[in-house]
Design a protein around this motif. Sequence first.
Motif, short mmCIF file in Angstrom:
data_model
loop_
_atom_site.label_atom_id
_atom_site.label_comp_id
_atom_site.label_asym_id
_atom_site.label_seq_id
_atom_site.Cartn_x
_atom_site.Cartn_y
_atom_site.Cartn_z
N ALA A 197 -8.11 11.07 40.74
CA ALA A 197 -6.79 11.63 40.42
C ALA A 197 -6.29 12.50 41.56
CB ALA A 197 -6.88 12.44 39.12
N LYS A 198 -7.18 13.28 42.18
CA LYS A 198 -6.77 14.11 43.31
C LYS A 198 -6.34 13.24 44.48
CE LYS A 198 -9.46 18.25 42.23
NZ LYS A 198 -10.58 19.14 42.64
N TYR A 199 -7.05 12.15 44.70
CA TYR A 199 -6.65 11.21 45.75
C TYR A 199 -5.23 10.69 45.51
CZ TYR A 199 -11.30 10.65 47.92
OH TYR A 199 -12.48 10.84 48.60
N VAL A 200 -4.97 10.26 44.28
CA VAL A 200 -3.65 9.72 43.94
C VAL A 200 -2.58 10.77 44.18
CG1 VAL A 200 -2.19 8.88 42.04
CG2 VAL A 200 -4.54 8.05 42.27
N GLY A 201 -2.87 12.00 43.81
CA GLY A 201 -1.90 13.07 43.96
C GLY A 201 -1.54 13.38 45.39
N LYS A 202 -2.38 12.96 46.34
CA LYS A 202 -2.12 13.20 47.75
C LYS A 202 -1.24 12.13 48.38
CE LYS A 202 -5.74 14.35 50.22
NZ LYS A 202 -7.15 14.31 50.73
N VAL A 203 -0.97 11.05 47.66
CA VAL A 203 -0.18 9.95 48.21
C VAL A 203 1.28 10.11 47.78
CG1 VAL A 203 0.12 7.44 48.34
CG2 VAL A 203 -2.18 8.42 48.10
N PRO A 204 2.20 10.25 48.72
CA PRO A 204 3.61 10.42 48.36
C PRO A 204 4.12 9.26 47.50
CG PRO A 204 3.28 10.89 50.69
CD PRO A 204 1.99 10.30 50.18
N GLY A 205 4.89 9.61 46.48
CA GLY A 205 5.48 8.60 45.62
C GLY A 205 4.64 8.27 44.39
N PHE A 206 3.44 8.82 44.30
CA PHE A 206 2.55 8.56 43.17
C PHE A 206 2.23 9.86 42.44
CE2 PHE A 206 1.95 4.99 45.94
CZ PHE A 206 1.67 3.91 45.10
N ARG A 207 2.05 9.77 41.13
CA ARG A 207 1.59 10.92 40.36
C ARG A 207 0.71 10.42 39.23
NH1 ARG A 207 7.47 12.49 37.75
NH2 ARG A 207 7.72 10.65 36.43
N VAL A 208 -0.27 11.22 38.86
CA VAL A 208 -1.18 10.88 37.77
C VAL A 208 -0.52 11.25 36.45
CG1 VAL A 208 -3.43 11.30 36.73
CG2 VAL A 208 -3.20 11.20 39.22
N ALA A 209 -0.24 10.24 35.65
CA ALA A 209 0.40 10.47 34.35
C ALA A 209 -0.63 10.77 33.28
CB ALA A 209 1.23 9.25 33.95
N ALA A 210 -1.85 10.21 33.44
CA ALA A 210 -2.89 10.42 32.43
C ALA A 210 -4.24 10.00 33.00
CB ALA A 210 -2.59 9.62 31.16
N ARG A 211 -5.30 10.51 32.36
CA ARG A 211 -6.67 10.09 32.66
C ARG A 211 -7.28 9.55 31.38
NH1 ARG A 211 -5.79 14.95 34.96
NH2 ARG A 211 -6.13 15.26 37.19
N ALA A 212 -8.19 8.60 31.51
CA ALA A 212 -8.89 8.05 30.35
C ALA A 212 -10.34 7.80 30.74
CB ALA A 212 -8.23 6.76 29.87
N HIS A 213 -11.22 7.94 29.76
CA HIS A 213 -12.65 7.77 30.02
C HIS A 213 -13.27 6.68 29.16
CE1 HIS A 213 -12.12 11.42 32.30
NE2 HIS A 213 -11.66 12.02 31.22
N SER A 214 -12.42 5.92 28.49
CA SER A 214 -12.88 4.78 27.69
C SER A 214 -11.75 3.77 27.63
CB SER A 214 -13.26 5.21 26.27
OG SER A 214 -12.10 5.62 25.55
N ALA A 215 -12.08 2.54 27.22
CA ALA A 215 -11.06 1.50 27.10
C ALA A 215 -10.05 1.86 26.01
CB ALA A 215 -11.73 0.16 26.79
N ALA A 216 -10.52 2.45 24.92
CA ALA A 216 -9.62 2.81 23.82
C ALA A 216 -8.60 3.85 24.27
CB ALA A 216 -10.43 3.34 22.63
N GLN A 217 -9.07 4.86 25.01
CA GLN A 217 -8.15 5.88 25.52
C GLN A 217 -7.14 5.26 26.49
OE1 GLN A 217 -10.57 8.91 27.30
NE2 GLN A 217 -11.27 9.76 25.34
#
Length: 230
Positions: free
Chosen positions: A18-38
């Motif tokens: 998520a931190k990696y994604v946040g460093k790339v212009p034009g991208f933002r982390v909308a959510a995190r999930a730790h299972s397929a259901a989530q």
Amino acid sequence: MIDVLVVDDDFRVAEINAKYVGKVPGFRVAARAHSAAQALAAVEHGTIDLVLLDHYLPDQTGLELVHRMREQGHGTDVIMITAASDVTTVQRAMRLGALHYLVKPFTFAALRTRLDSYAALRRTVDRVGGRGLTGQEQVDRIFGALRTSPASSAPGLPSGQSEPTTDLICGVLHRAGHPLSAHEVAAETGLSRSTAQRYLRHLEQAGRLRLSLKYGDTGRPEHRYAWVAP
């Protein structure tokens, strides 16, 4: 902004990604999930553009999740990020429509290159679709926008220039197969003409590109750049 869902059963790895994604212009982390259901619940919420998906999840595999998403009509884009590197898993990911497949462990630069190519794909689709253009050339542009550069970045980049942007420009020229002007490179990458010209000049000086001049009826000759195979 491109909204990203980061899916990994390891909370620490999910946070790093998520931190990696946040460093790339034009991208933002909308959510995190730790299972397929989530992850499926987040996709069903309807705000996710791209899923960065691990294969090994506690309740289902990542590819089983993608299959369920497609069955339910979710066309959300997927990039696999996993330690699974066997041919069967990779082939199935391709058949289910994964746009990229990144094998763990990986560097930030490797992820950024794939995110940049994904952003280029979206820009290309929007540009082609907005003009209503059809034909093989336009199809080639869409498919070509997703490919990452086969060459490594030039060493010793000048201040203000980045490796992912260098890779993006090299990829465009490599796929073109013929010389392009700075204006054409800018149109393909979404960069400004001045930025494209700066990178092109450096790559030509580094021996990565070949410069030629195209003379018209009047005015200054147009500089055109062609890929030089390593």
